[in-house]
Scaffold this motif. Structure first.
Motif, PDB file in Angstrom:
ATOM      1  N   GLY A   1      40.383  60.502 106.147  1.00  0.00           N
ATOM      2  CA  GLY A   1      39.826  59.405 105.367  1.00  0.00           C
ATOM      3  C   GLY A   1      40.813  58.286 105.096  1.00  0.00           C
ATOM      4  O   GLY A   1      40.543  57.410 104.278  1.00  0.00           O
ATOM      5  N   ARG A   2      41.947  58.277 105.799  1.00  0.00           N
ATOM      6  CA  ARG A   2      42.983  57.261 105.559  1.00  0.00           C
ATOM      7  C   ARG A   2      43.264  56.426 106.814  1.00  0.00           C
ATOM      8  O   ARG A   2      44.397  56.063 107.100  1.00  0.00           O
ATOM      9  N   GLY A   3      42.221  56.106 107.560  1.00  0.00           N
ATOM     10  CA  GLY A   3      42.416  55.374 108.802  1.00  0.00           C
ATOM     11  C   GLY A   3      43.105  54.045 108.634  1.00  0.00           C
ATOM     12  O   GLY A   3      44.004  53.689 109.408  1.00  0.00           O
ATOM     13  N   PHE A   4      42.717  53.277 107.610  1.00  0.00           N
ATOM     14  CA  PHE A   4      43.304  51.948 107.432  1.00  0.00           C
ATOM     15  C   PHE A   4      44.683  52.011 106.793  1.00  0.00           C
ATOM     16  O   PHE A   4      45.421  51.022 106.819  1.00  0.00           O
ATOM     17  N   VAL A   5      45.046  53.162 106.236  1.00  0.00           N
ATOM     18  CA  VAL A   5      46.425  53.381 105.793  1.00  0.00           C
ATOM     19  C   VAL A   5      47.299  53.718 106.996  1.00  0.00           C
ATOM     20  O   VAL A   5      48.348  53.106 107.223  1.00  0.00           O
ATOM     21  N   PHE A   6      46.860  54.680 107.806  1.00  0.00           N
ATOM     22  CA  PHE A   6      47.685  55.153 108.914  1.00  0.00           C
ATOM     23  C   PHE A   6      47.683  54.214 110.126  1.00  0.00           C
ATOM     24  O   PHE A   6      48.674  54.141 110.861  1.00  0.00           O
ATOM     25  N   GLY A   7      46.572  53.512 110.362  1.00  0.00           N
ATOM     26  CA  GLY A   7      46.406  52.767 111.596  1.00  0.00           C
ATOM     27  C   GLY A   7      47.568  51.871 111.988  1.00  0.00           C
ATOM     28  O   GLY A   7      48.124  52.000 113.097  1.00  0.00           O
ATOM     29  N   PRO A   8      47.982  50.918 111.138  1.00  0.00           N
ATOM     30  CA  PRO A   8      49.031  49.983 111.564  1.00  0.00           C
ATOM     31  C   PRO A   8      50.354  50.641 111.942  1.00  0.00           C
ATOM     32  O   PRO A   8      50.928  50.334 112.992  1.00  0.00           O
ATOM     33  N   MET A   9      50.854  51.558 111.100  1.00  0.00           N
ATOM     34  CA  MET A   9      52.150  52.157 111.396  1.00  0.00           C
ATOM     35  C   MET A   9      52.075  53.118 112.569  1.00  0.00           C
ATOM     36  O   MET A   9      52.949  53.118 113.448  1.00  0.00           O
ATOM     37  N   MET A  10      51.029  53.952 112.620  1.00  0.00           N
ATOM     38  CA  MET A  10      50.915  54.901 113.724  1.00  0.00           C
ATOM     39  C   MET A  10      50.660  54.179 115.045  1.00  0.00           C
ATOM     40  O   MET A  10      51.148  54.592 116.102  1.00  0.00           O
ATOM     41  N   GLY A  11      49.895  53.075 114.993  1.00  0.00           N
ATOM     42  CA  GLY A  11      49.700  52.283 116.200  1.00  0.00           C
ATOM     43  C   GLY A  11      51.007  51.717 116.721  1.00  0.00           C
ATOM     44  O   GLY A  11      51.260  51.695 117.934  1.00  0.00           O
ATOM     45  N   LYS A  12      51.854  51.258 115.822  1.00  0.00           N
ATOM     46  CA  LYS A  12      53.165  50.720 116.215  1.00  0.00           C
ATOM     47  C   LYS A  12      54.055  51.821 116.789  1.00  0.00           C
ATOM     48  O   LYS A  12      54.734  51.623 117.807  1.00  0.00           O
ATOM     49  N   ILE A  13      54.047  52.986 116.138  1.00  0.00           N
ATOM     50  CA  ILE A  13      54.869  54.103 116.626  1.00  0.00           C
ATOM     51  C   ILE A  13      54.424  54.519 118.022  1.00  0.00           C
ATOM     52  O   ILE A  13      55.256  54.767 118.910  1.00  0.00           O
ATOM     53  N   LEU A  14      53.115  54.608 118.245  1.00  0.00           N
ATOM     54  CA  LEU A  14      52.637  54.992 119.574  1.00  0.00           C
ATOM     55  C   LEU A  14      52.967  53.923 120.603  1.00  0.00           C
ATOM     56  O   LEU A  14      53.353  54.240 121.740  1.00  0.00           O
ATOM     57  N   ALA A  15      52.831  52.656 120.226  1.00  0.00           N
ATOM     58  CA  ALA A  15      53.184  51.584 121.161  1.00  0.00           C
ATOM     59  C   ALA A  15      54.648  51.677 121.568  1.00  0.00           C
ATOM     60  O   ALA A  15      55.003  51.453 122.740  1.00  0.00           O
ATOM     61  N   GLU A  16      55.518  52.037 120.632  1.00  0.00           N
ATOM     62  CA  GLU A  16      56.938  52.193 120.948  1.00  0.00           C
ATOM     63  C   GLU A  16      57.177  53.422 121.823  1.00  0.00           C
ATOM     64  O   GLU A  16      58.071  53.425 122.672  1.00  0.00           O
ATOM     65  N   LYS A  17      56.361  54.452 121.641  1.00  0.00           N
ATOM     66  CA  LYS A  17      56.436  55.618 122.515  1.00  0.00           C
ATOM     67  C   LYS A  17      56.072  55.233 123.947  1.00  0.00           C
ATOM     68  O   LYS A  17      56.736  55.634 124.911  1.00  0.00           O
ATOM     69  N   ILE A  18      55.037  54.426 124.084  1.00  0.00           N
ATOM     70  CA  ILE A  18      54.543  54.034 125.402  1.00  0.00           C
ATOM     71  C   ILE A  18      55.489  53.072 126.095  1.00  0.00           C
ATOM     72  O   ILE A  18      55.766  53.198 127.293  1.00  0.00           O
ATOM     73  N   THR A  19      55.995  52.104 125.361  1.00  0.00           N
ATOM     74  CA  THR A  19      56.786  51.037 125.987  1.00  0.00           C
ATOM     75  C   THR A  19      58.290  51.297 125.995  1.00  0.00           C
ATOM     76  O   THR A  19      59.001  50.742 126.833  1.00  0.00           O
ATOM     77  N   GLU A  20      58.769  52.128 125.053  1.00  0.00           N
ATOM     78  CA  GLU A  20      60.212  52.346 124.943  1.00  0.00           C
ATOM     79  C   GLU A  20      60.617  53.809 125.032  1.00  0.00           C
ATOM     80  O   GLU A  20      61.779  54.148 124.850  1.00  0.00           O
ATOM     81  N   SER A  21      59.637  54.691 125.287  1.00  0.00           N
ATOM     82  CA  SER A  21      59.884  56.142 125.328  1.00  0.00           C
ATOM     83  C   SER A  21      60.500  56.649 124.029  1.00  0.00           C
ATOM     84  O   SER A  21      61.370  57.532 124.019  1.00  0.00           O
ATOM     85  N   ALA A  22      60.059  56.083 122.908  1.00  0.00           N
ATOM     86  CA  ALA A  22      60.570  56.497 121.594  1.00  0.00           C
ATOM     87  C   ALA A  22      60.241  57.962 121.333  1.00  0.00           C
ATOM     88  O   ALA A  22      59.204  58.486 121.782  1.00  0.00           O
ATOM     89  N   ILE A  23      61.115  58.634 120.629  1.00  0.00           N
ATOM     90  CA  ILE A  23      60.919  60.031 120.259  1.00  0.00           C
ATOM     91  C   ILE A  23      60.190  60.085 118.926  1.00  0.00           C
ATOM     92  O   ILE A  23      60.639  59.484 117.937  1.00  0.00           O
ATOM     93  N   LEU A  24      59.075  60.801 118.869  1.00  0.00           N
ATOM     94  CA  LEU A  24      58.267  60.861 117.665  1.00  0.00           C
ATOM     95  C   LEU A  24      58.731  61.965 116.730  1.00  0.00           C
ATOM     96  O   LEU A  24      59.317  62.967 117.156  1.00  0.00           O
ATOM     97  N   SER A  25      58.422  61.793 115.456  1.00  0.00           N
ATOM     98  CA  SER A  25      58.648  62.857 114.488  1.00  0.00           C
ATOM     99  C   SER A  25      57.813  64.068 114.875  1.00  0.00           C
ATOM    100  O   SER A  25      56.644  63.925 115.254  1.00  0.00           O
ATOM    101  N   PRO A  26      58.373  65.278 114.779  1.00  0.00           N
ATOM    102  CA  PRO A  26      57.608  66.466 115.179  1.00  0.00           C
ATOM    103  C   PRO A  26      56.338  66.681 114.359  1.00  0.00           C
ATOM    104  O   PRO A  26      55.382  67.296 114.838  1.00  0.00           O
ATOM    105  N   GLU A  27      56.310  66.169 113.117  1.00  0.00           N
ATOM    106  CA  GLU A  27      55.121  66.355 112.278  1.00  0.00           C
ATOM    107  C   GLU A  27      53.903  65.622 112.825  1.00  0.00           C
ATOM    108  O   GLU A  27      52.770  66.030 112.566  1.00  0.00           O
ATOM    109  N   ILE A  28      54.118  64.522 113.552  1.00  0.00           N
ATOM    110  CA  ILE A  28      52.988  63.739 114.051  1.00  0.00           C
ATOM    111  C   ILE A  28      52.799  63.854 115.556  1.00  0.00           C
ATOM    112  O   ILE A  28      51.749  63.465 116.077  1.00  0.00           O
ATOM    113  N   SER A  29      53.775  64.403 116.256  1.00  0.00           N
ATOM    114  CA  SER A  29      53.695  64.486 117.711  1.00  0.00           C
ATOM    115  C   SER A  29      52.566  65.407 118.152  1.00  0.00           C
ATOM    116  O   SER A  29      52.393  66.519 117.633  1.00  0.00           O
TER     117      SER A  29
END
Length: 374
Positions: free
Chosen positions: A330-358
């Motif tokens: 129920g927190r889509g608009f809370v999580f959306g911006p930051m998680m979208g940015k983190i995933l974009a960095e994973k895709i474009t920069e091969s960023a390593i994600l926190s294990p809790e969200i991976s």
């Protein structure tokens, strides 16, 4: 000839919209597609309240509140016309709840707040406020469609596509489009790519918008949420239905009754619209993002002894440039911006994600459960 993109994002809820926005910021060519259209699912029916998480500390509270702070700054900057920073009062629903608020939760509040008493918020029923409240003056809510239109105004989009991705010749093919990467942002809908180790659940919910002259200067949360009155419209939401809990009209009537008990001046309300949607959820309640693993290959490669293999380990084989973002509850608009940015960095920069969200955490659990890893 098929048009080619770097990435096709499947699903135009807030998860997909946010990911596509950040990928474009990173200079990727992006196509956002959806079977029905922009915010056609749970995101379009969301109350879109931006509020902090109360709890006893821990990783989920920290991640949620980091995302909350990020979201406030993000919407204020990127979509100010759909951002309403009216503050929030979190009100205990009974004596037992108040005990949790003030003895268990308060020591772990990691955002700015103040204690409020009944006299501080005279528009709330005195009985409802008898235990006081936590007030978060920085909290806000957004208008989902206004925000989504703003974030997608420079994106290529295609609606009416029932995505059935096919991987061939080193590219993903979807309808008349192709890309080297895809992002699955389909919320509670069935995943368009088979991922045996991920199970997406759903929580059905309704939100009702009413027209009222009630003076409600800030958003309230006490079992349900009642938004500040903006332009004569108050949002009341939301129900949380996992099993059959009666009819929609019964649930909506209950929302209105509870709202009037909280703010008596809402007795003048007239229903404007009822919105409903199916929110995505996963078993551990953390967001789920990252690269999708090749499950069959992982079963062959990741054999015991494998205790050292953790999420984001380079030995985990990925599935042909396929990524996922889901599980916001129920927190889509809370999580959306930051998680979208983190995933974009994973895709474009091969960023390593926190294990809790991976997303890898569910792969490793499945392999261990099946006796594949020891």
């Amino acid at each position: 000839m098929s048009k080619r993109y770097d990435t096709i994002v499947i699903g135009a809820g807030i998860a997909g919209v946010s990911t596509a926005f950040w990928l474009q910021k990173a200079k990727e060519s992006v196509l956002l597609i959806d079977r029905k259209g922009l915010l056609s699912g749970a995101s379009g029916a969301a109350g879109a309240f931006l509020s902090p998480r109360l709890g006893k500390g821990g990783a989920l509270q920290k991640i949620t509140n980091d995302a909350y702070r990020f979201a406030l700054d993000f919407y204020k900057k990127e979509a100010p016309e759909g951002f309403f920073q009216k503050g929030l009062a979190r009100i205990p629903k009974n004596e037992e709840d108040a005990e949790k608020f003030f003895s268990l939760y308060e020591p772990h509040i990691d955002v700015r707040y103040r204690r409020c008493e009944s006299g501080d918020l005279p528009f709330i029923d005195k009985n409802a406020m008898r235990y006081g409240a936590f007030c978060f003056d920085h909290s806000a809510f957004v208008d989902p469609m206004t925000v989504a239109k703003k974030l997608t105004e420079r994106l290529d989009t295609a609606w009416g596509i029932d995505a059935k991705p096919v991987f061939k010749d080193s590219l993903w093919h979807i309808g008349g489009y192709k890309s080297s990467k895809i992002v699955l942002a389909t919320g509670a809908q069935q995943l368009p790519v088979t991922i045996p180790y991920i199970k997406i659940g759903g929580v059905w919910g309704e939100r009702v918008d009413v027209r009222s002259e009630a003076d409600i200067p800030m958003t309230l949360h006490r079992q349900i949420s009642v938004s500040a009155n903006v332009g004569g419209i108050v949002r009341i939401g939301a129900t949380h239905v996992r099993e059959d809990e009666g009819s929609e009209i019964e649930r909506v009537n209950r929302l209105i009754v509870d709202a009037i008990e909280l703010v008596p001046s809402l007795a003048d309300q007239r229903i404007v619209r009822i919105l409903a949607g199916h929110r995505s959820s996963v078993s551990d309640h953390f967001p789920l993002i990252g690269a999708v693993a090749d499950y069959d290959l992982a079963k062959k490669l990741l054999k015991s002894p494998s205790k050292s293999v953790k999420p984001e380990n380079s030995s985990i084989p990925s599935l042909n440039g396929c990524y996922i973002i889901t599980g916001f509850g129920g927190r889509g608009f809370v999580f959306g911006p930051m998680m979208g940015k983190i995933l974009a960095e994973k895709i474009t920069e091969s960023a390593i994600l926190s294990p809790e969200i991976s997303a890898d955490r569910y792969l490793l659990r499945a392999l261990r459960k099946n006796g594949q890893m020891r």
